[in-house]
Structures are given as structure tokens and as C-alpha cells.
Design an enzyme around this catalytic site. Structure first.
Site, short mmCIF file in Angstrom:
data_model
loop_
_atom_site.label_atom_id
_atom_site.label_comp_id
_atom_site.label_asym_id
_atom_site.label_seq_id
_atom_site.Cartn_x
_atom_site.Cartn_y
_atom_site.Cartn_z
N ASP A 154 -10.96 -6.14 1.17
CA ASP A 154 -9.66 -6.74 0.81
C ASP A 154 -9.71 -8.26 0.86
O ASP A 154 -8.80 -8.93 0.38
CB ASP A 154 -8.57 -6.27 1.79
CG ASP A 154 -8.07 -4.88 1.46
OD1 ASP A 154 -8.15 -4.50 0.28
OD2 ASP A 154 -7.59 -4.20 2.38
N MET A 201 -15.46 17.29 -1.43
CA MET A 201 -15.02 18.68 -1.21
C MET A 201 -15.25 19.00 0.26
O MET A 201 -16.07 18.37 0.93
CB MET A 201 -15.87 19.66 -2.03
CG MET A 201 -15.60 19.62 -3.52
SD MET A 201 -16.41 21.01 -4.34
CE MET A 201 -18.09 20.83 -3.85
N ASP A 209 0.85 -1.18 0.00
CA ASP A 209 0.00 0.00 0.00
C ASP A 209 0.88 1.23 0.00
O ASP A 209 1.87 1.29 0.73
CB ASP A 209 -0.88 0.00 1.25
CG ASP A 209 -2.12 -0.84 1.02
OD1 ASP A 209 -2.61 -0.84 -0.13
OD2 ASP A 209 -2.57 -1.50 1.96
N ASP A 214 -10.44 22.03 9.53
CA ASP A 214 -10.08 20.73 8.94
C ASP A 214 -8.98 20.10 9.78
O ASP A 214 -7.84 20.56 9.77
CB ASP A 214 -9.61 20.96 7.50
CG ASP A 214 -9.39 19.66 6.75
OD1 ASP A 214 -9.38 18.60 7.42
OD2 ASP A 214 -9.21 19.73 5.53
N GLU A 235 -3.68 16.88 6.17
CA GLU A 235 -3.57 17.72 4.98
C GLU A 235 -4.06 19.14 5.31
O GLU A 235 -3.41 20.13 4.97
CB GLU A 235 -4.42 17.17 3.82
CG GLU A 235 -3.84 15.92 3.18
CD GLU A 235 -4.25 14.64 3.90
OE1 GLU A 235 -4.88 14.73 4.98
OE2 GLU A 235 -3.91 13.55 3.41
#
Lengths: 607, 692
Positions: B531, B392, B316, B353, B357
Site C-alpha cells: 500500500d 480451494m 476498504d 475450516d 466463512e
């Protein structure tokens, strides 16, 4: 120096001839068209129709092995009956009697197993019928079976997730029809041209150049004065009573050239005459000697290249070829050196010049033909025991201790140094699997060969392939050494006596068939025990090889990369040689140390 | 699990337990499982009987009672040393199993009649819970059985199985719903549906696994054992036939057979591959144990062997190749907008946020333009969180709205309200993607301001790691949800061999299948239920412990640390296990050469004095030669126990190099070492023998 060139020349011619032959064999066994197809394909189809064989059937390993075993069993029974009752059969100009059951068993086993151990002397024990329709037939088909099984395992390696490994009948037919017959045909004609007899007429009688005399027991009288007019014989002025004058000699004539060719080409080795290729009829001159000697190894060497081509990776074939070649050259080197050096005893305190030079070939010439000399005899000894051929042009019993040990060792290694037609290479593949197993683990992967993983089943079979010969030899000779009667068969006592015994069992356990002359093998115990050993050493590796073929064919193919053990580089060749030597040395070092090695220490005067 | 990290050899109690076990393992039923060592065992019994007989006056007149006794003692020791090796290897696992058992108490479960009604429950013993039952766990209580959370969310202490003390969140739905019996709820409550009954639980499996209770021999171990048995069989024949040759030769020479049965037994045991035979099972157990120490639980020994064979790793991207979070690296405004304006809008939309990021955007804005936090309350801000549907996030404030998100999402947002998504913006997006970054488009009041360049940070040293793996013939494939352009850029930077972009469970499965069809063996890690099919297909499938029950069941290993880089360690451990087996086999066989040179001249010097030339070690007497070889044979087992437990040195180099190295060390070493060691032992033994 001269002899080194001679050895090099033999090897170069051998390799040069076997490369194109290898290609041809690969094509034939893969079912491709070859230049002989135009002539032979109709014969092939005719044969299948005649024998009601479905040549398209794709057999699983069990069926394949069943056919191979059944074919050999029928061959054994038929051949045994021919030999036992040859007195009742035609083509028996000399009126030779039937063989005893034990001898018939031994001889029949010997020929169906491609061993050609001979506990009899051909010129007095066999009729033309037995020679031509009994033994010569087996010289072809027993070699054909070897080639067939080899290509069955080749298919095991290249097929992926498949059940079938080919068709035994078609493999056998093609091997005999396209490979063995044409090569033998050419060679027989050449041999006849070189003076090898080819006759169904039986023996002829010729006049001796000068008469000789024998006493009442049949022993030749030395320095006898013969008066042919009065029929009296005097030795040192005294008349010998009951002496007989011999003026004529019986010359044994057989369909010989046609048997000598398959004897060599099919790594059979069973001569028409007791003295085998040391006899001037069987091997008249240096030219016939070279042709025969090279043909001993021709197909076994070619098969290495066929293997590479058929598995579509020529390098793999070359790697195996090189491993075999190195071992052959090493063995040849030791024999040649030992025979040329001779022994202190042979020199007889300087009475005999054993040093080469000034037109004297020197060395150990006991038991060797003067028309061949040391180099051709040594090379033959190495070739015939490397391949499981067993024909001889000199008497190995008379070799120096180490010179005689090498042929023995070559047989004990399992006849994998080129070995018998087909069986030598599939035997070597057993060793390849062992090598790959140990070396593969050392690079941190579960072992694989040609992309096929080696699991417990393959391992079980591979150890049987590799160890059948040591087991057969050790078990057989171990028991024989305890049988009191064995000592009576010996020609010599002491360490050399053990060597004779060991040689006999090594020869049969390796399916070689050559003899350490001097050992009387025609006793019921030896006939039967050696017969059983030949059967074991032939059919255990054959069946287990087919089992490997079947299980490999079912497997998936694993991709190879930088993490995979390469099986075609110098390192692998080295390892393969090492494993073959180690298994051989570990199994036979004790035995050899009581035989040839002890004899050697006595020879150099430290025993 | 950390207490088990101590070396087993240094742990006094573990050694004394192993010594005791070594004697217990003399039970013939145990011995017969290892054929090579059973041969030693039988020989020990035989020589003991011969010793008793010799005391009673029955002997072959060649070997003395004292000599036979010493042979018998050494043979018993050889047997014990082998048992000890196995016991010490098992020791670590046993200790670990003990500590697991200690944490596994029978707890009371609040069994619910109705999963929806938490108030009504009956208390029963956890062991009585059936599959499909529901139970409630509250703060401070231990979870009674393995199961799936159907309601609630809680922080759970899983240190009992993972050794990791930081609590993890378990909640209904999603990929964090699996709970393990024996772990403890630290806060809040959970309603759990039982998926494994008592005795079948993960903890039970784990105990059985680390203890090696139902350890089965792996295929490769069996194959190796076949080779060893075959070699032993040959040596039985060699020694038996040697007796007969010796008899034959003695008859020829007219003397009494000089070979004693005791000597031949000694020769047999020296020749038989006892070194590897004695250590074989210890190597297997230790390999498993090393895996446990790496906090990986293999469901079978087969899986760890397969790990050695793996040549394709599906890794990954996130967490393995790159650091888990992307960081804002630049603000790229479109024409008509300044960089500061863009930064300001971006910062405002990211204030709430909390993703890494988002935080990195705030940090970058502060570093580049000194834009600081503002009084949020004043501006009547309303933050719009990121959802998978809108793709978004943003903020609504008095007089406008700001949105940032994936290019496609922002484009449709802008165009839907009649705005224009300029070609220049598309170009910027493309440019960022090509550099391996993730573009976030920022729009204010339906007008595109520019692009935030989020950069993936490649972990230190991964490039070198992948290069090493490549040398070993292992291909690395990066799995990522990124688009192909971004993926290609990161793949190039990280040095992986290939990548799978925009990966879905289906494409993962497809990739594994296609590699397998080409003959490769594939390893992967996974955690989600989706998975599971790929995990089931892979040859080595490592499920994260944090993952779902379905993933754990599909995999053949569980990584308790849930670390994505673990795959590389697992491959290393697998390879090391196989290498140790191969190297010690080679060593064991190579040893035989020296042993022959010690024993053959000793036995046959009286028959053929010339064979004394083979005594190249100059051993002082036949008795001392035989004893020295046999003592060496026993001691070498003890000497190699640490190597068997630790595994041979592992290097990430091509197979050819690895082979050369191991052959030199264990092959050549195996030939030379015994010559020196046997000579050394002889120097000590001979004077002692002389004294009697």
C-alpha cells in the site's frame, strides 16, 4: 417618483450597454477576432514592429509587473517634463507658463495613476500641447494598464500549473487600440455634435450682452450704473474711482471633446476646465450629461461581464456585478434622499421652499447646476465616486453632510464598487479573496477561489490590495491634520473642515481625483504628499495583484462540489458586500464621526 | 490513553499547571510569536509605564491614575487569558506525553552478532542500538527499539501506544512484522532488526507530536494570522490618525485635545482581533489533541488541515463497509443434486475450516438441515487447507474428496480431471455475484454439486453515513478485491459513489492519481507494504498501526486503533478545526461594531456632544464605557476557551447550509452579544467608578 424612474433608467441603460461591451472586451483581451480586427490588426502588428515588441512572449508575473511599472515610471517622467516646460513647447496660444516642480509632480502622478486629481485649473495652467499630448495620452494608457492587469489575474485564475500570465505590451496595446480608442472616437464625435468645443485655436474673445463693472481689485460691482460713453461707473449715485468697465469676455477653447471622452470612458475624470463637467462647455446639456454619466461606469460594469466570460464561468462575473450594483444603488439612494431632503438651515425658516412639488424641484440646489437638477447631480456624484472617475457636474462640498459623506465613503471603500477601469475589479477581487478566506474556513475547508487554494502568499498580497487605500488615506490625512499649514487650505472650519481634508486624501487614496471644492490643494506639502499617496494607492495593489496572478497560475485547480463554498450565489454576494462594508466601516468610522457625522448631528440640532 | 479522555477543563492539576504556564508565557520571546497578542502585550507595558508616570505627576490631564491602572490591569489580564487558553490546550498533550515517557524506560537489549544464532548475544543498553543491528526479545521483556521482525512470532502487548489491552501477534514476514519500541512481548520470542535508532523512534515521534514541542504553524494558520496582523495594523493607523483628527478638530474649535492616549490604546485593543488572536494557537493545538484522542497520530499539522479538504475517500470494503466476514446465506444445488446433499458435502469440507466463512457454512447446514458435527476420527478425514495458489480448500476421506473454492479454481479442478463444469453452475455463480455475494463452488469427486452463497453483510448505518458525506461533497470509493460484478452489487447496496474492483496496489495508485488530476484531494487507509506507494500519493494517508513500517512511513497519519472507519472521523476533525478558526474570526470581527458604538461617543462627546446619539447602549460615562468594552474584550476570550478546545458544532450538511448556520451563530451572534454584554458590564462597572 419621477426621479426614481430617472435613476432606474440610467441603471438599465448602463447594464444593457455593458453586457455586449463586456463580451467584446473579453474577446479582445483573450486574443480572439472581433469585428474591428480587419482594420486594427494591421495597426497592432505595425505597432509591435515599430516598438520592437515580441507580443508572443509569455511573461511571468515579475516581468509583467516590471513592464507595467517601468511603463508608468517613464510616463511619469515624460509627463512631468512636459508640464514643467510647457512654456517652451508648441501649441501654447495663451502663453501659459511651466508648472512648478511640486505641481508638475502632483499632476503627472495624478494622470499616470488614473486619478486625475487636479490641483490647478486647466484653462489657466495648461497649454494645448500639455492637454492633448500629455494628459489625454495618459487618460488612455493609464486606463489601458488597468485593463491589462485585470486580464493578467484572469489568466492567473484560469491557467493551471503555468508560469506566464500574458504579455503586458500586447495587453496594453489591445486595450487601448480595440477598446478605448474606438469607444472614445464615437463619443467625441457625439459630444462635438452636442456642442462641446474641439479646437486648437486657443481662446476667443466675445462681446458681453451687457457691460459689467469691476472695482480696482477686480471684484464685480453689484447694482452699478455704467455709462459706457463716458466710462464712469456709479453705485447708489456715487462715482466709483478706479472702476473698470468690462464689455468683452474671453472664452476658453481647447481640443475639449477629444479629452472629455477618455476622461469619462477611462475613469480618469480630469477635466479640461477647472469646473469640470459642471462647465457648460464641457457638459452643455442633459443629453451630453447622460452620455458622460453613463460612460463613467460603462467599461467598469462591462468588465464584470468580461471577467465572467474570460474565466469561463459567467455566473462568477454576475455575482461580483451584483455585489457592486447593490452597493452602488444603496449609496445612490442615500445621496439622492439626503440631497432631496436638504437641511433645515437651507430652508432658512421657510424663506426657501425645499419641498419638491408644483414645479419646484426643492432639495439642496447649492452647488448644483440648474440644467441638471438633483437627480442627475446625485447620480453623477454616486457614479463618479463609485468608479474612480472623479469628474463632477456639481460641487460635492455643498452637499448635505450625509449626501457628501457617501461619495467620500465610496472612495474610502477602495474604489471597488465598479471602480476604475480594470483596477476597480482587481481591487474587488482582493476583497473576494478575503471573503472567500473567512467564509471558506466556516464551511470546514481551506479557502479556495475558482478552484485555486488561497495560501499565506496570496493572503499577504490580498490584504495589501484591500488595505492599500485605507492605509494611504489614514496615514496621509493623519499626518496632514497635524501640519499647521493644512488649516490654511480649508474653506470651512470645524467638522466640515475635517471633511474637506479627509475628502482630499480619500480622493487621492482611492485614485478618484474628485475634489471637495473649496480646498486649496496647490501647496508644496499637499502636492507632494497627495502625489505620494496616489502612487502608493495605485501601484501597491497593482503589483500585489500581479503577484497573486503569478502564484495562482502556478497552482493546480481543485475540483468543486457540494462541499465547496459557492462564489456565485446570493449568500456570497451578501457576504462580499458585508466584508467590503466592514473593512471600510472599521477603518473610517472614527474619522467620519468627527467629520460628516458630527456635522450631521449639528445640522439636526443635537450638537 | 484512556486517562486523557477526561475533559481537560475539569482536571484540577491540569488547570493549575496551565495557570502557571500562562505566567511563564509572558516572556516576550513567547509573545512575539503571536503578533496580535504581542500588540496587547506592548499596550499593557505602555499603559503600565503611563500609570507610573501619572503617579509621578506626568499625565495628559484627561485620564486619572486610577483609570490608567485599571486599563493596564485589564490589558495584562487579556494577555494572561490568551496564554492560559494556549496552556490549557497544550495541557492534554503534555499529560499524554508524560505517560508515554513513563512507559519508555531504557531497557537492556540482547544484541545478536548473527541474526540466525539466537544463543550468542551481548547485553547492551537499548539506546546504543544502531540501525541494522539485530536483537532478541523474550517473553516478558520490553522491545528496545523500533524494528522489523526477521525471525519468530510472538504476542505483543502494545497498550503503551495504542491503549488497547488485547495483545497482537507479530511475526516475521508479511504485514505484521513491524514492532514498536516500548511495547512488551507477552509470549514467545522475536528476533528484530533495528529500523529506527533511539531518538527517532515511533515513541519519540509520538511524544514530540502529542506534546506539540515542535509544532509548526500550518499554512492556513499563517494565512489567517496575516489577515489578523493586517487588521491590527489598520487599527493602529485608525487610532493614531484619530488622535491627529482629534487634535485638528480641537484646534478648529479652539479647545484642548480631549483625547487621552490611554483611551486610544483601549480603543486599539478593543478593535484588534484579539479574540481570535488569543485563541488561534489553542484552536490548532486542540484540533491536534482531538485527533490524538481519536487515537490517530498526525505526522504534521498540515495533514489535519488537508483532511478538512479531502473530497474523495478510498475506503476498504472489508471492515469499513461490510462486516469483516462473509456469511453463508444459501445452498444452491445444480440439477441432479439435492440441497441437502450439497449442504452435507459443504459442511463436511468446512468442519476444520476455522475462518468465519467456514464456520458460517457449518452453522447454516445445522440450521437448515440439522446436520451436526460427526465423529471425525472415524472417517479417516484429511483436511486440505486453503492456499492462495489453489484457491480451494476441502477434505479427503475414505472413498472420495470434496473441494470448495472460487468458481475459476473449481472449474479447472473439475475439468482437469475430465469432469464437466455445467453452464447451469456458471449461471448460478453469475447470479450470486450479481447479488453482491461471493459464490463458493462445491465439488465432490470432481463433480460439481452446487454453489454456496456467501453474503457480504453491510454494516449498519453506513448507507446513511455515505449519504451524509455525499451531501458534504465527499465522494466515497469502495476498494475491494472482489470481481466487478460482486463489487457493483455491494457498492449499490452500501450506497458508495464508486468502486474499484479487483484492486491491486497499482490500480489503487492509478485511481488516486486520476482523482488528483481532476483536482480532488484523496484520503485512504492502508496497512501493507504494497500500500505504501498509494499511501505516499494520497493527500491524507492513514497507516494502520498494525501495518508494516513501510506503510507507516508512507502515510502522514497513523491510526493506533487500526480501524478502517477512522478516515471519516479524521475528516470530521479536520473540518471542525477549520470551521472553528473561521467562526471565531467572524465572531471577533463582528464584535468590533458594538465596541465602536461604546468607545467613539465616549471619547468625542466632549468635542461634539451630538455624537452622544451613537451611544445607543446608554453607557453611563465615558470611563465606564471604555472600561466595559475592554473588560468584555478580555472576558470573551475566557468564555470562548471551551469552544476553542471542543471545536464548533459539526454537521454533515452541504457547504451552503453550514455557512448559513455558522454565519447566523457567529456572525449575527458576534454583532449582538457584545451590545448586551457591554451594557451588562457597564451596569456593574459604572456604580463602582461612581464610588471613587
Amino acid at each position: 417618483m419621477n426621479s426614481v424612474l430617472q435613476y432606474a433608467l440610467y441603471l438599465i441603460i448602463l447594464v444593457v450597454l455593458s453586457i455586449p461591451l463586456g463580451r467584446y472586451i473579453s474577446k479582445v483581451m483573450d486574443g480572439e477576432r472581433v469585428f474591428l480586427s480587419a482594420v486594427l490588426a494591421p495597426c497592432e502588428r505595425g505597432l509591435y514592429r515599430l516598438l520592437r515588441v515580441d507580443s508572443k512572449e509569455n511573461m511571468g508575473w515579475k516581468t509583467y509587473a516590471g513592464c507595467a511599472l517601468a511603463f508608468s515610471a517613464v510616463s511619469l517622467a515624460v509627463l512631468m517634463l512636459i508640464l514643467r516646460f510647457q512654456n517652451l513647447l508648441p501649441w501654447n496660444p495663451e502663453g501659459v507658463g511651466g508648472m512648478s516642480w511640486p505641481l508638475a509632480f502632483n499632476t503627472a502622478v495624478s494622470f499616470i495613476t488614473n486619478t486625475n486629481w487636479q490641483a490647478y485649473s486647466g484653462e489657466v495652467a495648461l497649454s494645448n500641447f500639455s492637454q492633448a499630448l500629455g494628459l489625454t495620452v495618459q487618460n488612455f494608457v493609464s486606463a489601458g494598464v488597468g485593463i491589462a492587469v485585470l486580464f493578467a489575474i484572469v489568466r492567473g485564475f484560469i491557467r493551471v500549473s503555468a508560469n506566464g500570465i500574458g504579455n503586458f505590451w500586447s495587453d496594453l496595446t489591445r486595450a487601448v487600440l480595440y477598446i478605448l480608442l474606438p469607444v472614445c472616437l464615437v463619443m467625441s464625435v457625439v459630444l462635438v455634435g452636442l456642442g462641446v468645443p474641439q479646437s486648437l485655436g486657443g481662446s476667443t474673445t466675445v462681446d458681453l450682452l451687457e457691460p459689467i463693472a469691476v472695482d480696482a481689485d477686480g471684484s464685480v460691482l453689484v447694482n452699478a450704473e455704467i455709462d459706457t460713453a463716458h466710462g464712469t461707473v456709479t453705485v447708489d449715485g456715487q462715482t466709483v474711482n478706479g472702476a473698470q468697465i468690462v464689455t468683452q469676455q474671453q472664452v476658453p477653447l481647447f481640443p475639449q471633446a477629444s479629452q472629455v471622452a477618455p476622461k469619462q470612458v477611462g475613469t480618469n475624470g480630469g477635466g479640461v476646465l477647472g469646473n469640470n463637467s459642471a462647465h457648460p462647455f464641457e457638459n452643455p446639456n442633459p443629453a451630453s450629461n447622460m452620455i458622460q454619466m453613463l460612460s463613467i461606469l460603462l467599461i467598469p460594469v462591462a468588465l464584470c461581464f468580461s471577467f465572467g466570460r474570460s474565466i469561463k464561468d459567467k455566473k462568477q462575473g454576475i455575482a461580483i456585478f451584483l455585489a457592486m450594483l447593490v452597493l452602488l444603488v444603496a449609496a445612490l439612494g442615500v445621496i439622492a434622499y439626503s440631497e432631496q431632503a436638504a437641511t433645515p438651515q437651507l430652508a432658512q425658516d421657510g424663506a426657501v421652499n425645499i419641498i419638491a412639488g408644483n414645479g419646484n424641484i426643492g432639495g439642496n440646489m447649492e452647488g448644483k447646476e440648474t440644467r441638471f437638477g438633483i437627480a442627475s447631480s446625485s447620480a453623477w456624484a454616486a457614479f463618479t465616486t463609485a468608479a474612480s472617475n472623479g469628474s463632477v457636474n456639481s460641487m460635492h462640498d455643498s452637499y448635505t453632510p450625509i449626501g457628501g459623506m457617501m461619495p467620500m465613503l465610496l472612495m474610502q471603500l477602495g474604489e471597488v464598487i465598479f471602480g476604475g477601469v480594470g483596477c476597480g475589479l482587481y481591487g474587488m477581487l482582493g476583497f473576494v479573496l478575503l471573503t472567500v478566506f473567512i467564509a471558506g474556513l466556516m464551511v470546514g475547508r481551506t479557502p479556495e477561489y475558482l478552484g485555486k487554494k488561497i495560501g499565506p502568499k496570496e493572503m499577504r498580497m490580498a490584504v495589501l490590495v484591500c488595505l492599500a487605500t485605507p492605509i494611504a488615506i489614514l496615514l496621509g490625512s493623519g499626518i496632514a491634520a497635524l501640519v499647521p499649514a493644512t488649516a490654511d487650505s480649508l474653506n470651512n472650519g470645524g467638522a466640515h473642515g475635517l471633511s474637506e481634508l479627509l475628502y482630499a486624501y480619500s480622493s487621492c487614496g482611492g485614485n478618484n481625483g474628485s475634489a471637495f471644492a473649496g480646498f486649496n490643494a496647490n501647496t508644496p506639502f499637499l502636492n507632494i504628499s497627495l502625489g505620494l499617496i496616489m502612487l502608493f494607492a495605485r501601484f501597491v495593489p497593482m503589483t500585489t495583484t500581479l503577484c497573486i496572478a503569478g502564484s495562482m497560475a502556478q497552482k493546480k485547480k481543485v475540483a468543486s462540489g457540494a462541499g465547496t463554498l459557492s462564489t456565485c450565489n446570493a449568500m456570497f454576494v451578501f457576504l462580499l458586500i458585508l466584508i467590503v462594508l466592514i473593512i471600510g466601516a472599521l477603518s473610517f468610522f472614527p474619522a467620519l464621526s468627527l467629520g460628516p457625522i458630527a456635522e450631521f448631528t449639528q445640522m439636526i440640532g443635537i450638537g | 490513553m484512556s486517562e486523557n479522555r477526561k475533559s481537560a477543563m475539569t482536571d484540577r492539576s491540569m488547570v493549575s499547571r496551565a495557570v502557571k504556564d500562562a505566567f511563564l508565557k509572558l516572556d516576550p520571546r513567547e509573545q512575539v510569536k503571536n503578533p496580535v497578542m504581542f500588540l496587547v502585550y506592548l499596550s499593557a507595558v505602555l499603559t503600565t509605564i503611563l500609570f507610573v508616570l501619572s503617579l509621578a505627576g506626568v499625565s495628559d490631564g484627561v485620564a486619572s491614575s486610577g483609570f490608567i491602572l485599571s486599563i493596564a490591569v485589564i490589558l495584562w489580564l487579556t494577555s494572561l487569558f490568551s496564554n492560559f487558553a494556549e496552556a490549557i490546550a497544550e495541557g492534554r498533550g503534555k499529560a499524554q506525553a508524560d505517560s508515554l515517557r513513563a512507559s519508555k524506560r531504557d531497557v537492556t537489549a540482547h544484541k545478536l552478532e548473527d541474526a540466525a544464532d539466537r544463543a550468542r548475544f551481548t547485553d547492551i543498553s537499548g539506546a546504543l542500538l544502531k540501525k541494522g543491528d539485530y536483537f532478541l526479545v523474550r517473553t516478558g521483556e520490553q522491545i528496545a527499539a523500533d524494528g522489523e521482525v526477521v525471525d519468530g512470532a510472538a504476542s505483543v502487548d502494545e497498550s503503551a501506544i495504542t491503549g488497547e489491552s488485547a495483545p497482537v501477534i507479530r511475526e516475521a514476514g508479511g504485514d505484521r512484522s513491524a514492532v514498536t519500541g516500548g511495547t512488551t512481548v507477552l509470549s514467545d520470542w522475536l528476533v528484530v532488526r533495528v529500523t529506527q535508532e533511539a531518538g527517532q523512534s515511533f515513541m519519540d515521534k509520538m511524544i514530540a507530536m502529542v506534546e506539540g514541542a515542535n509544532r509548526k504553524k500550518t499554512p492556513n494558520e499563517i494565512a489567517l494570522q496575516i489577515l489578523l496582523v493586517a487588521l491590527s495594523l489598520i487599527f493602529v493607523l485608525v487610532t493614531a490618525s484619530l488622535f491627529s483628527y482629534s487634535q485638528f478638530s480641537a484646534d478648529q474649535a479652539g479647545i484642548v485635545n480631549p483625547t487621552s492616549v490611554v483611551w486610544l490604546v483601549a480603543l486599539l485593543i478593543c478593535l484588534a482581533p484579539t479574540t481570535i488572536g488569543a485563541l488561534l494557537s489553542a484552536i490548532g493545538i486542540a484540533g491536534m489533541s482531538r485527533l490524538n484522542q481519536a487515537n490517530v497520530l498526525a505526522m504534521s499539522g498540515r495533514a489535519i488541515e488537508a483532511a478538512g479538504d479531502v473530497d474523495v475517500l478510498l475506503l476498504d470494503k472489508t471492515g469499513t463497509i461490510t462486516l469483516g466476514n462473509r456469511q453463508a446465506a444459501a445452498f444452491l444445488p445444480v440439477a441432479g443434486c439435492s440441497e441437502k446433499e450439497l449442504a452435507d458435502a459443504a459442511q463436511l469440507s468446512s468442519l476444520a475450516d476455522e475462518t468465519p466463512e467456514g464456520r458460517s457454512i457449518v452453522v447454516l447446514a445445522k440450521e437448515n438441515f440439522g446436520i451436526r458435527g460427526r465423529e471425525l476420527a472415524d472417517q479417516n478425514l484429511q483436511f486440505i487447507p486453503f492456499t492462495a495458489q489453489t484457491r480451494m480448500s476441502g477434505v479427503d476421506y475414505a472413498g472420495g474428496e470434496i473441494r470448495k473454492g472460487a468458481a475459476e479454481a473449481v472449474r479447472s479442478y473439475v475439468e482437469n480431471s475430465g469432469g464437466k463444469y455445467s453452464a447451469a453452475c456458471a449461471q448460478l455463480v453469475d447470479q450470486v455475484s450479481r447479488q453482491g455475494g461471493t459464490p463458493l463452488v462445491v465439488a465432490k469427486n470432481h463433480k460439481v454439486l452446487g454453489v454456496i452463497y456467501l453474503k457480504d453483510i453491510i454494516k449498519d448505518g453506513v448507507k446513511e453515513k455515505f449519504a451524509d458525506l455525499r451531501k458534504m461533497g465527499i465522494k466515497t470509493i469502495m476498494i475491494t478485491g472482489d470481481n466487478p460484478v460482486t463489487a457493483a452489487a455491494i457498492a449499490a447496496e452500501a450506497g458508495v459513489d464508486d468502486f474499484l474492483a479487483e484492486a491491486t496496489p497499482e490500480t489503487k495508485l492509478e485511481t488516486i492519481r486520476s482523482y488528483q488530476a481532476q483536482g480532488h484531494l484523496v484520503a485512504m487507509t492502508g496497512d501493507g507494504t504494497n500500500d505504501a506507494p498509494a499511501l505516499a500519493q494520497a493527500d491524507v494517508a492513514v497507516a494502520m498501526n498494525s501495518g508494516t513500517q513501510a506503510a507507516k512511513e508512507a502515510g502522514n497519519m497513523v491510526d493506533l486503533d487500526s480501524s478502517p472507519t477512522k478516515l471519516i472521523d479524521i475528516v470530521r476533525i479536520g473540518k471542525q478545526l477549520l470551521m472553528t478558526r473561521g467562526s471565531l474570526t467572524t465572531f471577533s470581527i463582528a464584535n468590533d461594531i458594538a465596541k465602536y458604538f461604546a468607545i467613539i461617543p465616549a471619547i468625542f462627546m466632549s468635542l461634539y456632544p451630538g455624537l452622544g446619539v451613537l451611544n445607543i447602549m446608554g453607557l453611563q460615562s465615558p470611563s465606564s464605557a471604555i472600561l466595559s468594552a475592554l473588560i468584555y474584550n478580555a472576558l470573551i476570550i475566557v468564555a470562548l476557551i471551551p469552544l476553542a478546545l471542543k471545536g464548533v458544532k459539526y454537521q454533515e450538511v452541504p457547504a451552503a447550509k453550514l455557512l448559513k448556520h455558522n454565519l447566523l451563530v457567529y456572525g449575527l451572534g458576534g454583532i449582538i452579544v457584545p451590545f448586551i454584554a457591554i451594557k451588562g458590564i457597564d451596569l456593574i462597572v459604572a456604580p463602582i467608578l461612581g464610588a471613587f
